[in-house]
Enzyme design. Structure first.
Site, PDB file in Angstrom:
ATOM      1  N   PHE A   1       0.862  -1.192   0.000  1.00  0.00           N
ATOM      2  CA  PHE A   1       0.000   0.000   0.000  1.00  0.00           C
ATOM      3  C   PHE A   1       0.893   1.235   0.000  1.00  0.00           C
ATOM      4  O   PHE A   1       1.747   1.387   0.869  1.00  0.00           O
ATOM      5  CB  PHE A   1      -0.918   0.037   1.227  1.00  0.00           C
TER       6      PHE A   1
ATOM      7  N   ASP B   1       9.627   2.397   1.329  1.00  0.00           N
ATOM      8  CA  ASP B   1       8.479   3.149   1.857  1.00  0.00           C
ATOM      9  C   ASP B   1       8.352   2.846   3.349  1.00  0.00           C
ATOM     10  O   ASP B   1       7.821   1.807   3.743  1.00  0.00           O
ATOM     11  CB  ASP B   1       7.201   2.758   1.101  1.00  0.00           C
TER      12      ASP B   1
ATOM     13  N   LYS C   1       3.320   9.832   8.550  1.00  0.00           N
ATOM     14  CA  LYS C   1       2.720   9.288   9.775  1.00  0.00           C
ATOM     15  C   LYS C   1       3.397   9.752  11.064  1.00  0.00           C
ATOM     16  O   LYS C   1       3.119  10.832  11.543  1.00  0.00           O
ATOM     17  CB  LYS C   1       2.669   7.757   9.686  1.00  0.00           C
TER      18      LYS C   1
HETATM   19  N1  PLP Z   1       2.658   4.319   2.498  1.00  0.00           N
HETATM   20  C1  PLP Z   1       2.358   3.478   3.479  1.00  0.00           C
HETATM   21  C2  PLP Z   1       3.273   2.344   3.784  1.00  0.00           C
HETATM   22  C3  PLP Z   1       1.204   3.677   4.252  1.00  0.00           C
HETATM   23  O1  PLP Z   1       0.912   2.830   5.244  1.00  0.00           O
HETATM   24  C4  PLP Z   1       0.370   4.766   3.960  1.00  0.00           C
HETATM   25  C5  PLP Z   1      -0.872   5.005   4.720  1.00  0.00           C
HETATM   26  O2  PLP Z   1      -1.398   4.136   5.358  1.00  0.00           O
HETATM   27  C6  PLP Z   1       0.715   5.626   2.913  1.00  0.00           C
HETATM   28  C7  PLP Z   1       1.871   5.372   2.205  1.00  0.00           C
HETATM   29  C8  PLP Z   1      -0.133   6.808   2.566  1.00  0.00           C
HETATM   30  O3  PLP Z   1      -0.036   7.757   3.558  1.00  0.00           O
HETATM   31  P1  PLP Z   1      -1.102   8.947   3.670  1.00  0.00           P
HETATM   32  O4  PLP Z   1      -2.391   8.331   4.122  1.00  0.00           O
HETATM   33  O5  PLP Z   1      -0.508   9.882   4.657  1.00  0.00           O
HETATM   34  O6  PLP Z   1      -1.232   9.547   2.302  1.00  0.00           O
END
Ligand code: PLP
Length: 391
Positions: free
Chosen positions: A123, A210, A239
């Protein structure tokens, strides 16, 4: 818009790892706003720093120097081991930036249609590019045409990556969540990460980690790649970086250093003095309170407590994760555990249909960790004791 299936609870205030709803009921927070509230709720040092910054200045613009942004960038560079930082406001923006860096890196090397290897069940966010990189049809459906240029492989399968390397000359980067959060707390093996890095080095691809959810101390080191013992080229963050103040960052080094030039990217809000104060205070407090070691210790205690409390129970598939990023997989969809837990005064989440996910604040103490176990184990036992619903 009608985009969330919300629980009928509103939290009115918080203190540490505890929340109180509007009626005054107290909850143990094992979710921390989905891995966001690193320092818990109402941390005095963060409250003071933010209040003072708000009284001085909240926002100026990236048209001008922002000294606290420079201080935040120095800290992020120090903890990542990388060189350059672009500040934005969310995880998907950090990932958009990473994807743009990869494409620009490809174009600079004469690859007209650069491709990026991504993982099944990953994700990366919900913008068009990041949902296209995401390995979930549920996230993508209805938003086609997808952004092109992604090649998907299974996690923990080096042979699949070697196959792509042998057949696709357009690949310029690998993009991976080293522990998949939304996908169900799926942990990339450290040997796999090291093997992937070797392949990247051999082909001069970017390694892009990521760490939006798994990074920032949650696993006992600042970042998961540090467990594997190498430096990636690109690390998107968000986050937990601001302990609740919205902020993201795309950090680059190695082969990705210097790829972006003035004019290649930008953000109105990104890196503003308020968010940057949150970053500086979060990182300094994590260091001063030794929260990385604590996350590992408390996480181990929770994992061992769950494993012991649920041992031999049929219906429990696995307890997995690292530090304070934990998943409890059951053999059936278990979304209803969220509401049952709220009734019992425990805040948690279920992801990938059948994985109970715990992402507590890094300030959680060992005794609070034990209390998570004491509240969760009976809930899971009760849930599994009822007949499984027909699919
Ligand atoms: N990357 C990862 C690994 C995530 O867990 C998330 C959100 O859950 C995101 C990207 C996207 O982050 P945002 O919701 O701040 O756009």
């Amino acid at each position: 818009m009608n985009t969330y299936a919300r629980q009928p609870v509103a939290f009115a205030r918080g203190q540490g790892v505890w929340l109180w709803d509007e009626a005054g009921k107290k909850y143990l927070d094992a979710l921390a706003g989905i891995a966001v509230n690193t320092l818990g709720h109402n941390h005095p040092r963060l409250v003071r720093a933010l209040s003072e910054q708000i009284a001085r200045v909240i926002h100026t613009s990236n048209l001008f120097r922002i000294p606290v942004q420079e201080a935040a960038a120095d800290r992020v560079a120090a903890i990542t081991g990388l060189d350059e930082v672009f500040f934005c406001n969310s995880g998907l923006e950090a990932n958009e930036c990473a994807l743009k860096v990869a494409r620009k890196y490809g174009h600079d090397r004469g690859v007209a249609e650069p491709a990026i290897i991504v993982m099944e069940k990953a994700f990366h966010g919900r913008s068009l590019a990041t949902l296209s990189a995401t390995g979930s049809r549920k996230v993508q459906a209805g938003f086609e045409p997808l952004v092109q240029g992604f090649v998907r492989v299974p996690l923990n399968d080096l042979e699949a990556v070697r196959q792509v390397a042998a057949h696709n000359r357009n690949v310029v980067a690998v993009f991976i969540e080293p522990i998949q959060g939304e996908g169900g707390i799926n942990v990339a093996r450290l040997e796999y990460l090291r093997g992937l890095k070797e392949i990247c080095d051999r082909h001069e691809w970017l390694f892009m980690s990521d760490e939006v959810q798994c990074g920032l101390g949650r696993t006992g080191k600042w970042f998961v790649y540090q467990h594997a013992g190498f430096l990636p080229d690109v690390v998107p963050l968000a986050k937990g970086l601001g302990s609740g103040v919205p902020v993201g960052a795309c950090v680059t080094g190695g082969r990705a250093k210097g790829v972006f030039k003035p004019g290649n990217h930008g953000s109105t809000f990104g890196g503003n003095p308020l968010a940057m104060t949150a970053v500086v205070t979060t990182i300094d407090t994590m260091r001063d309170e030794n929260l990385l070691a604590s996350a590992l210790k408390v996480g181990d205690a929770i994992r061992e407590g769950l494993a012991a409390g649920l041992a031999g129970l049929s219906g429990v598939t696995e307890v997995r994760g690292r530090g304070l990023m934990l998943g409890l997989e059951l053999n059936r969809p278990c979304g209803e555990i969220v509401a049952r837990a709220l009734d019992a005064g425990l805040v948690l989440n279920v992801t990938a249909d059948n994985v109970v996910r715990l992402l507590p604040a890094l300030i959680m103490s060992e005794s609070e960790g034990r209390e998570v176990v004491e509240r969760l184990v009976p809930l899971v036992r009760e849930f599994l004791a009822q007949p499984a619903k027909a699919a």
